[in-house]
Design an enzyme around this catalytic site. Sequence first.
Site, PDB file in Angstrom:
ATOM      1  N   SER A 114       0.833  -1.209   0.000  1.00  0.00           N
ATOM      2  CA  SER A 114       0.000   0.000   0.000  1.00  0.00           C
ATOM      3  C   SER A 114       0.865   1.255   0.000  1.00  0.00           C
ATOM      4  O   SER A 114       1.911   1.309   0.647  1.00  0.00           O
ATOM      5  CB  SER A 114      -0.899   0.006   1.240  1.00  0.00           C
ATOM      6  OG  SER A 114      -1.497   1.286   1.401  1.00  0.00           O
ATOM      7  N   TYR A 137      -1.519   6.116  -4.602  1.00  0.00           N
ATOM      8  CA  TYR A 137      -2.537   7.170  -4.570  1.00  0.00           C
ATOM      9  C   TYR A 137      -1.848   8.422  -5.080  1.00  0.00           C
ATOM     10  O   TYR A 137      -0.653   8.618  -4.826  1.00  0.00           O
ATOM     11  CB  TYR A 137      -3.017   7.431  -3.134  1.00  0.00           C
ATOM     12  CG  TYR A 137      -4.009   6.412  -2.606  1.00  0.00           C
ATOM     13  CD1 TYR A 137      -5.160   6.099  -3.305  1.00  0.00           C
ATOM     14  CD2 TYR A 137      -3.806   5.811  -1.366  1.00  0.00           C
ATOM     15  CE1 TYR A 137      -6.076   5.178  -2.800  1.00  0.00           C
ATOM     16  CE2 TYR A 137      -4.708   4.887  -0.858  1.00  0.00           C
ATOM     17  CZ  TYR A 137      -5.845   4.581  -1.580  1.00  0.00           C
ATOM     18  OH  TYR A 137      -6.748   3.683  -1.086  1.00  0.00           O
ATOM     19  N   THR A 163      -4.682   3.089  -7.724  1.00  0.00           N
ATOM     20  CA  THR A 163      -6.040   2.942  -7.178  1.00  0.00           C
ATOM     21  C   THR A 163      -6.865   4.161  -7.565  1.00  0.00           C
ATOM     22  O   THR A 163      -6.488   5.297  -7.261  1.00  0.00           O
ATOM     23  CB  THR A 163      -5.986   2.770  -5.647  1.00  0.00           C
ATOM     24  OG1 THR A 163      -5.241   1.578  -5.373  1.00  0.00           O
ATOM     25  CG2 THR A 163      -7.373   2.648  -5.046  1.00  0.00           C
ATOM     26  N   LYS A 235      -6.765  -0.101 -10.432  1.00  0.00           N
ATOM     27  CA  LYS A 235      -7.544  -0.859  -9.437  1.00  0.00           C
ATOM     28  C   LYS A 235      -8.787  -0.066  -9.060  1.00  0.00           C
ATOM     29  O   LYS A 235      -8.671   1.074  -8.591  1.00  0.00           O
ATOM     30  CB  LYS A 235      -6.673  -1.082  -8.196  1.00  0.00           C
ATOM     31  CG  LYS A 235      -7.385  -1.705  -7.007  1.00  0.00           C
ATOM     32  CD  LYS A 235      -6.393  -2.022  -5.902  1.00  0.00           C
ATOM     33  CE  LYS A 235      -7.025  -2.634  -4.687  1.00  0.00           C
ATOM     34  NZ  LYS A 235      -7.673  -1.636  -3.820  1.00  0.00           N
ATOM     35  N   HIS A 259     -12.938  -1.777  -3.601  1.00  0.00           N
ATOM     36  CA  HIS A 259     -12.142  -1.342  -2.453  1.00  0.00           C
ATOM     37  C   HIS A 259     -12.627  -2.038  -1.173  1.00  0.00           C
ATOM     38  O   HIS A 259     -12.683  -1.441  -0.094  1.00  0.00           O
ATOM     39  CB  HIS A 259     -12.247   0.189  -2.308  1.00  0.00           C
ATOM     40  CG  HIS A 259     -11.063   0.838  -1.671  1.00  0.00           C
ATOM     41  ND1 HIS A 259     -10.193   1.649  -2.351  1.00  0.00           N
ATOM     42  CD2 HIS A 259     -10.590   0.819  -0.400  1.00  0.00           C
ATOM     43  CE1 HIS A 259      -9.252   2.096  -1.529  1.00  0.00           C
ATOM     44  NE2 HIS A 259      -9.476   1.601  -0.333  1.00  0.00           N
TER      45      HIS A 259
HETATM   46  C1  LIG Z   1      -8.033  -2.113   6.160  1.00  0.00           C
HETATM   47  C2  LIG Z   1      -7.989  -1.924   4.679  1.00  0.00           C
HETATM   48  C3  LIG Z   1      -7.089  -0.995   4.149  1.00  0.00           C
HETATM   49  C4  LIG Z   1      -7.027  -0.824   2.774  1.00  0.00           C
HETATM   50  N1  LIG Z   1      -6.096   0.028   2.274  1.00  0.00           N
HETATM   51  C5  LIG Z   1      -5.978   0.142   0.944  1.00  0.00           C
HETATM   52  C6  LIG Z   1      -4.947   0.944   0.397  1.00  0.00           C
HETATM   53  O1  LIG Z   1      -4.148   1.530   1.111  1.00  0.00           O
HETATM   54  N2  LIG Z   1      -4.887   1.045  -0.949  1.00  0.00           N
HETATM   55  C7  LIG Z   1      -5.759   0.383  -1.780  1.00  0.00           C
HETATM   56  O2  LIG Z   1      -5.654   0.499  -2.998  1.00  0.00           O
HETATM   57  N3  LIG Z   1      -6.714  -0.406  -1.288  1.00  0.00           N
HETATM   58  C8  LIG Z   1      -6.843  -0.556   0.048  1.00  0.00           C
HETATM   59  N4  LIG Z   1      -7.799  -1.383   0.544  1.00  0.00           N
HETATM   60  C9  LIG Z   1      -8.644  -2.194  -0.379  1.00  0.00           C
HETATM   61  C10 LIG Z   1      -7.992  -3.553  -0.676  1.00  0.00           C
HETATM   62  O3  LIG Z   1      -6.886  -3.390  -1.520  1.00  0.00           O
HETATM   63  C11 LIG Z   1      -8.956  -4.518  -1.373  1.00  0.00           C
HETATM   64  O4  LIG Z   1      -9.528  -3.877  -2.495  1.00  0.00           O
HETATM   65  C12 LIG Z   1     -10.072  -5.057  -0.477  1.00  0.00           C
HETATM   66  O5  LIG Z   1      -9.633  -5.197   0.843  1.00  0.00           O
HETATM   67  C13 LIG Z   1     -10.552  -6.401  -0.998  1.00  0.00           C
HETATM   68  O6  LIG Z   1     -11.627  -6.868  -0.275  1.00  0.00           O
HETATM   69  P1  LIG Z   1     -11.531  -7.929   0.936  1.00  0.00           P
HETATM   70  O7  LIG Z   1     -11.034  -7.163   2.124  1.00  0.00           O
HETATM   71  O8  LIG Z   1     -12.923  -8.382   1.073  1.00  0.00           O
HETATM   72  O9  LIG Z   1     -10.571  -9.023   0.504  1.00  0.00           O
HETATM   73  C14 LIG Z   1      -7.894  -1.558   1.922  1.00  0.00           C
HETATM   74  C15 LIG Z   1      -8.789  -2.473   2.464  1.00  0.00           C
HETATM   75  C16 LIG Z   1      -8.835  -2.677   3.830  1.00  0.00           C
HETATM   76  C17 LIG Z   1      -9.791  -3.701   4.387  1.00  0.00           C
HETATM   77  C1  LIG Z   2      -6.140   7.452   3.726  1.00  0.00           C
HETATM   78  C2  LIG Z   2      -5.928   5.977   3.924  1.00  0.00           C
HETATM   79  C3  LIG Z   2      -6.551   5.155   2.912  1.00  0.00           C
HETATM   80  C4  LIG Z   2      -6.336   3.685   3.111  1.00  0.00           C
HETATM   81  C5  LIG Z   2      -7.402   2.958   2.398  1.00  0.00           C
HETATM   82  O1  LIG Z   2      -7.376   2.861   1.203  1.00  0.00           O
HETATM   83  C6  LIG Z   2      -8.500   2.384   3.120  1.00  0.00           C
HETATM   84  O2  LIG Z   2      -8.574   2.532   4.332  1.00  0.00           O
HETATM   85  O3  LIG Z   2      -9.363   1.775   2.473  1.00  0.00           O
END
Ligand SMILES: Cc1cc2nc3c(=O)[nH]c(=O)nc-3n(C[C@H](O)[C@H](O)[C@H](O)COP(=O)(O)O)c2cc1C
Ligand SMILES: CCCCC(=O)C(=O)O
Length: 370
Positions: A114, A137, A163, A235, A259
């Site tokens: 990330s 990002y 993303t 993404k 997401h």
């Molecule tokens: C706690 C958390 C933080 C996330 N942070 C990011 C991130 O920093 N960047 C990003 O592109 N997606 C982020 N995502 C989305 C994940 O990349 C992904 O799309 C998603 O978790 C997939 O679904 P799942 O949790 O059901 O497997 C985050 C998701 C979660 C749960």
């Molecule tokens: C500003 C933090 C974003 C992280 C993220 O993508 C999420 O929490 O889903």
Amino acid sequence: MLLLLIMEGEPVNVNEFQELARLALPKMYYDYYDGGAEDQYTLKENVESFRKIALRPRILVDVSRIDLSTIILGHRISAPIMIAPTAFHKLAHPQGEVATARAAAASNTIMVLSYMSTCTVEEVASSCNAVRFFQLYVYKRRDISAQLVHRAERNGYKAIVLTVDAPRLGRREADIKNKMIAPQLNNFEGLISTKVDHDEGSNLEAFAKGTFDASFCWRDLGWLRAITNLPILIKGVLTREDAIKAMEVGVDGIIVSNHGARQLDYTPATICVLEEVVHAVGGKVPVLFDGGVRRGTDVFKALALGAQAVLVGRPVVYGLAAKGEYGVKRVIEMLKDELELTMTLSGCPGVKDISRSHIKTEQERLHSML
Ligand SMILES: Cc1cc2nc3c(=O)[nH]c(=O)nc-3n(C[C@H](O)[C@H](O)[C@H](O)COP(=O)(O)O)c2cc1C
Ligand SMILES: CCCCC(=O)C(=O)O
């Protein structure tokens, strides 16, 4: 503690890591990992929609040897199961993203780091030999984002995952109640602070609103192309319209994702739009998938609908929170073991043998009852 004692032995599936994580983490952090946007309708749908897809196994196929391995953008990995980018791993475990990357290396899969990681790009790169992609990002301070892309490229990350579903952060009500605070991020030391002058609601949301570049649009992909030689995946694609545009601007891969249902509530479950995107892409670039993958059968269903691989978000974080590097390794292993069994019992010795005719969607089931 009592619950921990009651939960006998080791987890036997990835869902069981969630309760262990809940017990291990402060409420503010668990809620952040767990939560989705608003009514969390899509959050439930992401998981539930898999249940409505039935399998159509074939019999009397030689399944004495099963090969789960696959190639993603030229990198051979042990199974079509990758680690999704998730923020702030040190809030889950003191070793943070380094532990996650080591588990990815041990499982021979790809980790997407990330942009909001708590360990630096360099620390993660030097910790192990996992194939790593870097998630991006775009900040209003474009120079900072460009710097991070350059650092990722210099440190051997193999692709940029842009993303595109977060011009602002979704409304996550648990974070609002808890006044969720983002940790300081060493990647941005001396460049930008996650501290915001904000007493109300989610500080994280306020930080994103002040920092993320909501003006970033299709024509800006040229900017990204111009600053890196790495392949670019986008993404957050959920429609055929955007898949076609992505082809037009020449991305190298697409990730179907909402997401993890944390952005716009009432978007469809990702598994329900996967095929639409796959058809629009027409095999020109790889289509990856995430959202709600909790079982090997889920991986199988996503592959049957045309994904080349899936990414896993929350279960990885829960594995990390519960048992560090070992926990993440177990999560990946469990999904791999389940996928192997599903392929064996469905008559598919290799991932290429998994076809559209190995599943039946709910729509098809209803149609055939007419
Ligand atoms: C706690 C958390 C933080 C996330 N942070 C990011 C991130 O920093 N960047 C990003 O592109 N997606 C982020 N995502 C989305 C994940 O990349 C992904 O799309 C998603 O978790 C997939 O679904 P799942 O949790 O059901 O497997 C985050 C998701 C979660 C749960
Ligand atoms: C500003 C933090 C974003 C992280 C993220 O993508 C999420 O929490 O889903």
